[in-house]
Design an enzyme around this catalytic site. Structure first.
Site, PDB file in Angstrom:
ATOM      1  N   GLU A  36      -6.797   9.014  -9.021  1.00 40.75           N
ATOM      2  CA  GLU A  36      -7.800   9.617  -9.904  1.00 40.75           C
ATOM      3  C   GLU A  36      -9.213   9.320  -9.410  1.00 40.75           C
ATOM      4  OE1 GLU A  36      -7.946  11.720 -12.352  1.00 40.75           O
ATOM      5  OE2 GLU A  36      -5.783  12.024 -12.271  1.00 40.75           O
ATOM      6  N   TYR A 119     -12.837  10.153 -19.180  1.00 42.54           N
ATOM      7  CA  TYR A 119     -11.900  11.058 -18.515  1.00 42.54           C
ATOM      8  C   TYR A 119     -10.824  10.278 -17.751  1.00 42.54           C
ATOM      9  CZ  TYR A 119      -9.661  13.481 -14.822  1.00 42.54           C
ATOM     10  OH  TYR A 119      -8.674  13.915 -13.979  1.00 42.54           O
ATOM     11  N   ASP A 137     -11.535  17.443 -17.584  1.00 45.72           N
ATOM     12  CA  ASP A 137     -12.378  17.474 -16.390  1.00 45.72           C
ATOM     13  C   ASP A 137     -12.925  18.897 -16.212  1.00 45.72           C
ATOM     14  OD1 ASP A 137     -10.287  18.975 -15.410  1.00 45.72           O
ATOM     15  OD2 ASP A 137     -10.013  17.808 -13.574  1.00 45.72           O
TER      16      ASP A 137
END
Ligand code: SF4
Length: 365
Positions: A36, A119, A137
């Protein structure tokens, strides 16, 4: 719109077309976390190769925690935004100190890790642990802006809130992992910036498509204009070694290494800029001998043209640098430069030199 039909359509598309990515084979929380962070501002194919190198070098969270900052930055070299790598190391140390090296499962614990925002915490909680948190996102905002024809500005909190609410409403219980990835992947591969709606498998559920507003969704603000700057740097060779310095912690590119240089001032030639920068930064008088080349790179909104010069000392007696603008530095053999992490412009300059027959012998062992 029938919610279950939309969710099923997205999940069905993902099960048929989702990419085989290395972290999707195990959903190990450490792997999901690193993927990520790496995927932010980075193309997926690039993130995959960096990810594979990273887990080979640091197989566990505690391996990252034990590594020194230079090793972590070196492993990150080429991905840019180096604060991400520094934060990974800080977070790894915290996980080893407070969670015995096991990645935390609780959302608030994940959110409290350095470098992890709302996020990323949602992505890790849902993708690694399958907890019911939405990931919002840019891809998800684009897809939902179009599916629901939302008339909010792309960067507004109103759009963020509306999309988070819709994601929660449409997320089937117990399938957060697949649902979040399905929407993000759909945004990357199908509902992209310039989508081909004629090939879209869920166009019958898309309000923007039926109202012919796809081109206006999401509502984008005017882009910030890029700023062009010219810089010059010198590759100072002395007795077979080259001078490098490490940037200060409070400067741009903190902790990375570079060849001294800087922005070319008005009415200055690139050669004059190198001479001035060497005098100001390391108190050395140098003479540019020949031009290595010109490389271009981007840094935030700057479009930088970097002129590189091979330099020698103008005064052979005085060769001890005084580092006014750096934390440390020194002369190293060119063949050892691969051990240091450089910002992209200086790395490109090095690549130019390695590929140039005039300099290739410098890099032979
Ligand atoms: Fe996106 Fe076009 Fe599909 Fe709508 S029809 S979801 S805009 S690709």
């Amino acid at each position: 719109m029938n919610e279950s039909i939309l969710s099923s359509a997205l999940l069905g598309w993902f099960s048929a077309h989702g990419r085989d990515l290395p972290w999707r084979r195990t959903y190990d929380p450490y792997h999901v976390w690193i993927s990520e962070i790496m995927a932010q501002q980075t193309q997926m194919s690039r993130a995959v190769s960096f990810f594979e190198r990273w887990v080979e070098r640091f197989p566990s969270i505690c391996d990252v925690a034990r590594a020194d900052e230079d090793s972590v930055l070196k492993q990150w070299e080429g991905l840019g935004y180096y604060s991400r790598a520094r934060n990974i190391r800080k977070a790894a140390r915290l996980i080893c100190e407070q969670h015995e090296g096991v990645f935390p499962r609780d959302f608030q614990d994940i959110l409290s890790l350095p470098g992890v925002g709302e996020y990323t915490a949602g992505a890790i909680a849902s993708i690694a642990f399958n907890l019911q948190y939405p990931c919002v996102d840019a891809n998800v905002k684009r897809v939902f802006s179009r599916l629901f024809d939302l008339d909010f500005s792309f960067k507004s909190s109103a759009l963020h809130k509306a999309v988070a609410r819709l994601m929660r409403e449409h997320m089937p219980e117990g399938r957060a992992r697949e649902f979040n990835q399905a929407v993000m992947e759909f945004g990357q591969l199908v509902c992209s910036k310039r989508p081909d709606c004629s090939l879209c498998p869920i166009c019958e559920h898309c309000r923007a498509f039926s109202r012919d507003t796809v081109l206006f969704r999401p509502v984008m603000e005017e882009a910030v204009k890029p700023m062009r700057i010219d810089m010059a740097s010198g590759f100072l060779l002395h007795e077979g070694k080259v001078l490098i310095q490490k940037r200060r912690a409070d400067d741009v590119w903190p902790g990375l290494w570079e060849f001294p240089g800087g922005v070319i001032e008005k009415r200055e030639t690139p050669e004059q800029a190198v001479v001035r920068e060497y005098r100001e930064e390391v108190a050395l008088a140098v003479r540019p001998v020949e031009k290595i080349g010109v490389v271009r790179f981007c840094y935030t909104r700057y479009r930088v043209t970097l002129h590189g010069f091979l330099c020698e000392l103008a005064n052979g007696d005085s060769w001890e640098p005084v580092f006014h603008e750096a934390q440390e530095g020194g002369f190293v053999a060119p063949v050892d430069l691969g051990e240091f992490a450089f910002p992209s412009g200086h790395r490109k300059l090095l690549e130019t030199m390695r590929a140039d027959v005039r300099y290739s012998s410098l890099f032979l062992k």
